[in-house]
Scaffold this active site. Structure first.
Site, PDB file in Angstrom:
ATOM      1  N   SER A  41       0.939  -1.148   0.070  1.00 53.59           N
ATOM      2  CA  SER A  41       0.079  -0.147  -0.064  1.00 53.59           C
ATOM      3  C   SER A  41       0.867   1.137   0.162  1.00 53.59           C
ATOM      4  O   SER A  41       1.093   2.154   0.977  1.00 53.59           O
ATOM      5  CB  SER A  41      -0.831  -0.026   1.096  1.00 53.59           C
ATOM      6  OG  SER A  41      -0.280  -0.063   2.387  1.00 53.59           O
ATOM      7  N   HIS A 160      -3.257  -5.975   2.598  1.00 46.43           N
ATOM      8  CA  HIS A 160      -2.190  -7.036   2.998  1.00 46.43           C
ATOM      9  C   HIS A 160      -3.094  -8.476   3.219  1.00 46.43           C
ATOM     10  O   HIS A 160      -2.409  -9.219   3.753  1.00 46.43           O
ATOM     11  CB  HIS A 160      -1.644  -6.554   4.334  1.00 46.43           C
ATOM     12  CG  HIS A 160      -0.778  -5.377   4.073  1.00 46.43           C
ATOM     13  ND1 HIS A 160      -0.507  -4.695   5.458  1.00 46.43           N
ATOM     14  CD2 HIS A 160      -0.534  -4.836   2.923  1.00 46.43           C
ATOM     15  CE1 HIS A 160       0.384  -3.580   4.655  1.00 46.43           C
ATOM     16  NE2 HIS A 160       0.224  -3.850   3.507  1.00 46.43           N
ATOM     17  N   GLU A 169      -4.670  -2.255   9.115  1.00 48.01           N
ATOM     18  CA  GLU A 169      -4.064  -2.875  10.411  1.00 48.01           C
ATOM     19  C   GLU A 169      -4.735  -2.527  11.694  1.00 48.01           C
ATOM     20  O   GLU A 169      -5.136  -1.552  11.779  1.00 48.01           O
ATOM     21  CB  GLU A 169      -2.432  -2.379  10.341  1.00 48.01           C
ATOM     22  CG  GLU A 169      -2.064  -2.661   9.253  1.00 48.01           C
ATOM     23  CD  GLU A 169      -0.545  -1.849   8.841  1.00 48.01           C
ATOM     24  OE1 GLU A 169       0.001  -1.211   9.894  1.00 48.01           O
ATOM     25  OE2 GLU A 169      -0.046  -1.768   7.934  1.00 48.01           O
ATOM     26  N   GLU A 209       1.666  -9.397   7.028  1.00 51.20           N
ATOM     27  CA  GLU A 209       2.487  -8.809   8.371  1.00 51.20           C
ATOM     28  C   GLU A 209       2.370  -9.789   9.452  1.00 51.20           C
ATOM     29  O   GLU A 209       2.294  -9.503  10.623  1.00 51.20           O
ATOM     30  CB  GLU A 209       1.946  -7.418   8.632  1.00 51.20           C
ATOM     31  CG  GLU A 209       2.252  -6.445   7.388  1.00 51.20           C
ATOM     32  CD  GLU A 209       2.367  -5.086   7.530  1.00 51.20           C
ATOM     33  OE1 GLU A 209       1.728  -4.700   8.905  1.00 51.20           O
ATOM     34  OE2 GLU A 209       2.740  -4.149   7.025  1.00 51.20           O
ATOM     35  N   ASP A 246      -3.904   1.289  11.387  1.00 50.06           N
ATOM     36  CA  ASP A 246      -3.680   1.800  10.294  1.00 50.06           C
ATOM     37  C   ASP A 246      -4.759   1.700   9.183  1.00 50.06           C
ATOM     38  O   ASP A 246      -4.922   0.658   8.813  1.00 50.06           O
ATOM     39  CB  ASP A 246      -2.246   1.331   9.802  1.00 50.06           C
ATOM     40  CG  ASP A 246      -1.623   1.872   8.280  1.00 50.06           C
ATOM     41  OD1 ASP A 246      -2.468   2.880   7.839  1.00 50.06           O
ATOM     42  OD2 ASP A 246      -0.795   1.534   7.824  1.00 50.06           O
ATOM     43  N   GLU A 289      -3.187   5.832  12.051  1.00 58.18           N
ATOM     44  CA  GLU A 289      -2.540   6.204  10.973  1.00 58.18           C
ATOM     45  C   GLU A 289      -3.133   6.280   9.602  1.00 58.18           C
ATOM     46  O   GLU A 289      -4.260   5.319   9.324  1.00 58.18           O
ATOM     47  CB  GLU A 289      -1.340   5.085  10.905  1.00 58.18           C
ATOM     48  CG  GLU A 289      -0.617   4.901   9.755  1.00 58.18           C
ATOM     49  CD  GLU A 289       0.382   3.746   9.883  1.00 58.18           C
ATOM     50  OE1 GLU A 289       0.797   3.175  10.862  1.00 58.18           O
ATOM     51  OE2 GLU A 289       1.051   3.437   8.612  1.00 58.18           O
ATOM     52  N   ASP A 324       1.623   8.425   7.207  1.00 57.68           N
ATOM     53  CA  ASP A 324       2.351   7.540   6.470  1.00 57.68           C
ATOM     54  C   ASP A 324       2.450   8.027   4.849  1.00 57.68           C
ATOM     55  O   ASP A 324       3.249   8.470   4.595  1.00 57.68           O
ATOM     56  CB  ASP A 324       2.156   6.151   6.491  1.00 57.68           C
ATOM     57  CG  ASP A 324       2.613   5.031   6.089  1.00 57.68           C
ATOM     58  OD1 ASP A 324       3.682   5.448   5.203  1.00 57.68           O
ATOM     59  OD2 ASP A 324       2.116   3.864   5.621  1.00 57.68           O
ATOM     60  N   LYS A 349       9.596   5.286   7.260  1.00 62.63           N
ATOM     61  CA  LYS A 349       9.980   4.128   6.310  1.00 62.63           C
ATOM     62  C   LYS A 349      11.174   4.473   5.684  1.00 62.63           C
ATOM     63  O   LYS A 349      11.015   5.227   4.516  1.00 62.63           O
ATOM     64  CB  LYS A 349       8.874   3.575   5.601  1.00 62.63           C
ATOM     65  CG  LYS A 349       7.746   3.088   6.380  1.00 62.63           C
ATOM     66  CD  LYS A 349       6.425   3.038   5.464  1.00 62.63           C
ATOM     67  CE  LYS A 349       5.433   2.175   5.873  1.00 62.63           C
ATOM     68  NZ  LYS A 349       4.194   2.234   5.181  1.00 62.63           N
ATOM     69  N   HIS A 377       8.373  -1.014   9.321  1.00 71.59           N
ATOM     70  CA  HIS A 377       8.679  -1.991   8.381  1.00 71.59           C
ATOM     71  C   HIS A 377       7.864  -1.785   7.227  1.00 71.59           C
ATOM     72  O   HIS A 377       7.077  -0.686   7.050  1.00 71.59           O
ATOM     73  CB  HIS A 377       8.421  -3.577   8.919  1.00 71.59           C
ATOM     74  CG  HIS A 377       6.877  -3.696   9.276  1.00 71.59           C
ATOM     75  ND1 HIS A 377       6.298  -5.062   9.363  1.00 71.59           N
ATOM     76  CD2 HIS A 377       5.947  -2.606   9.272  1.00 71.59           C
ATOM     77  CE1 HIS A 377       5.014  -4.779   9.509  1.00 71.59           C
ATOM     78  NE2 HIS A 377       4.871  -3.618   9.509  1.00 71.59           N
ATOM     79  N   LYS A 400       6.828  -0.083  14.365  1.00 78.29           N
ATOM     80  CA  LYS A 400       5.761  -0.757  14.009  1.00 78.29           C
ATOM     81  C   LYS A 400       6.477  -1.826  12.975  1.00 78.29           C
ATOM     82  O   LYS A 400       6.690  -1.656  12.141  1.00 78.29           O
ATOM     83  CB  LYS A 400       4.965   0.050  13.278  1.00 78.29           C
ATOM     84  CG  LYS A 400       3.468  -0.488  12.571  1.00 78.29           C
ATOM     85  CD  LYS A 400       2.825   0.424  11.903  1.00 78.29           C
ATOM     86  CE  LYS A 400       2.889   0.414  10.260  1.00 78.29           C
ATOM     87  NZ  LYS A 400       1.641   0.732   9.604  1.00 78.29           N
TER      88      LYS A 400
HETATM   89  P1  PGA Z   1       3.136  -1.136   3.139  1.00 78.30           P
HETATM   90  O1  PGA Z   1       2.128  -1.209   4.406  1.00 78.30           O
HETATM   91  O2  PGA Z   1       4.493  -1.484   3.517  1.00 78.30           O
HETATM   92  O3  PGA Z   1       2.390  -2.177   2.413  1.00 78.30           O
HETATM   93  O4  PGA Z   1       2.874   0.171   2.679  1.00 78.30           O
HETATM   94  C1  PGA Z   1       2.467  -0.750   5.755  1.00 78.30           C
HETATM   95  C2  PGA Z   1       2.085   0.495   6.057  1.00 78.30           C
HETATM   96  O5  PGA Z   1       1.090   1.004   5.170  1.00 78.30           O
HETATM   97  O6  PGA Z   1       2.229   1.058   7.064  1.00 78.30           O
HETATM   98 ZN    ZN Z   2       0.526   2.921   6.920  1.00 76.20          ZN
END
Ligand code: PGA
Ligand code: ZN
Length: 423
Positions: A41, A160, A169, A209, A246, A289, A324, A349, A377, A400
């Site tokens: 995502s 996911h 999430e 995840e 999230d 998030e 994010d 990230k 991650h 996270k």
């Molecule tokens: P992604 O998901 O690594 O698929 O972007 C993690 C997140 O959205 O925080």
């Molecule tokens: Zn996210």
């Protein structure tokens, strides 16, 4: 010490998709490697993950071009360079320049980051210091290293997990500030949740995840199940753990509306605010998030305002509103978020921006403005625990890194346990 050799290879991530691992060898015979993760995502402003698009290999997902860029273009510039505390910023800037694009589309953020990380690792080994200490000394010397609280994704939805839930999430965050204790609490709740789901004849297969993705009927039901599993073990919401989500809302945003397929809802951002507010009041959600799509800045601003105003008791803090996809670890967007009061926290990230130098810049900027930091991650991970050292080294508020299953997730938690034990 000098860089003797830089060699990248194509390996596979936790989804079985190609990614890159780079080895750096020094003239003192010390070497280290680091590999990079991959999102599903993804935010549209993320630095480019270079893929081959050669349909004859790995369905087009190969990374041989990125590997080649490390082995031929980047390596050439790095061999025989000195490596000391001042080299990292210099070399990261050199790679940014060498790439020459704004989004690292020439060499690939995957190629560049694998080198950026491996350099710090090999230096740490060579100087006999833990990685977190080198990171702290080089980039975060204003803060004392400290353990992050965990954000553990126990139920997976969205992209996911085959869109079983619209929210991506569902997380628990133990309130303990020691990693060993937090891991234990999170793992016990995760196992108990599994037992409870099984008893109801529901699936305990896990998503990308490592969280469950059972056939429940609504987002609310997920919270009920998590709270029930925790209370079966005498763990109390808000005392022993907090709940976090999230939403990854860009993924269910279509033509100005937020579409909850599972719950048959089509909401504008005011209605979505009401939805989140109701969740918060009922389940005491402590962190949201990406509650809105990455272009819906107004949604973020309104939500933060509403939550700040509705804070009734002095002891109850405003929940975290975390950007994010909104920021993609890019200092420019974070700066905008600070100015426009869009959030009070940021997800970090490294592969969204492509170097550790720029990642550190994003962290420093957010910390200076008293935002909360969550090191994260990606949904496609490797066994490299780099982000655990990063989180401790920069004293991030949270980390996270997935559920209490799947070794690519546990590698990071296990690394925190090692650090706690001075290993
Ligand atoms: P992604 O998901 O690594 O698929 O972007 C993690 C997140 O959205 O925080
Ligand atoms: Zn996210």
């Amino acid at each position: 010490m000098k860089i003797k050799k830089v060699k990248a290879i194509e390996i596979l991530d936790s989804r079985g998709k190609p990614t890159i691992r780079t080895f750096v060898f020094l003239d003192n015979n010390v070497f280290a490697s680091s590999s990079v993760p991959s999102g599903a995502s993804t935010g549209s402003h993320e630095a480019v993950e270079l893929r081959d698009n050669d349909k004859n290999r790995y369905h087009g997902a190969g990374v041989l071009k990125a590997v080649d860029n490390v082995n031929n273009i980047i390596a050439q510039k790095l061999i025989n360079q000195n490596l000391d505390e001042n080299s990292f910023e210099k070399i990261d800037k050199l790679m940014i320049e060498l790439d020459g694009t704004k989004n690292k589309s020439q060499l690939g953020a995957n190629a560049i980051l694998s080198v950026s990380q491996a350099l710090i690792k090999v230096f740490a080994i060579s100087t006999k210091k833990p990685l977190w200490q080198v990171l702290n000394e080089v980039y975060f010397s204003d803060v004392t290293p400290d353990f992050p609280r965990l954000m553990v994704n126990v139920v997976n939805g969205g992209k996911h997990a085959g869109w079983n839930f619209d929210i991506q999430e569902f997380m628990i965050s133990p309130t303990s500030n020691t990693s060993t204790q937090s891991v234990r609490i999170a793992s016990e709740i995760f196992q108990q949740l599994g037992k409870n789901l099984k008893k109801q004849g529901l699936s305990t297969l896990v998503g990308d995840e490592g969280g469950y993705s059972p056939e429940l009927t609504s987002n609310e039901q997920v919270f009920e199940e998590i709270i029930k599993a925790a209370s079966d073990l005498n763990y109390q919401n808000e005392k022993d753990y907090h709940l976090a989500i999230d939403a990854a809302a860009s993924e269910f945003y279509q033509d100005g509306s937020y579409i909850f397929k599972k719950e048959n809802k089509k909401l504008n951002n005011d209605e979505l605010i009401d939805y989140y507010k109701a969740l918060k009041e009922k389940y005491h959600i402590f962190s949201f998030e990406d509650p809105f799509a990455e272009n819906d800045w107004q949604g973020f601003q309104k939500f933060l305002q509403v939550l700040s105003l509705s804070r009734t008791e002095p002891t109850r803090t405003v929940p975290l509103i975390v950007g994010d996809d909104l920021y993609t670890t890019n200092p420019e967007y974070i700066e905008k978020g600070i100015k426009e009061k869009a959030t009070n926290a940021v997800l970090i990230k490294p592969n969204q921006i492509g170097t550790i130098y720029e990642t550190a810049k994003a962290i420093n900027l957010a910390q200076k403005n008293n935002w909360k930091i969550i090191i994260s991650h990606r949904s496609g991970e490797t066994e490299d625990p780099f982000i655990a050292d990063l989180a401790y080294g920069c004293a991030s508020d949270f980390i996270k890194t997935g559920s209490m299953s799947r070794s690519e997730r546990l590698a990071k938690y296990n690394r925190l346990i090692e650090i706690e034990n001075h290993l």
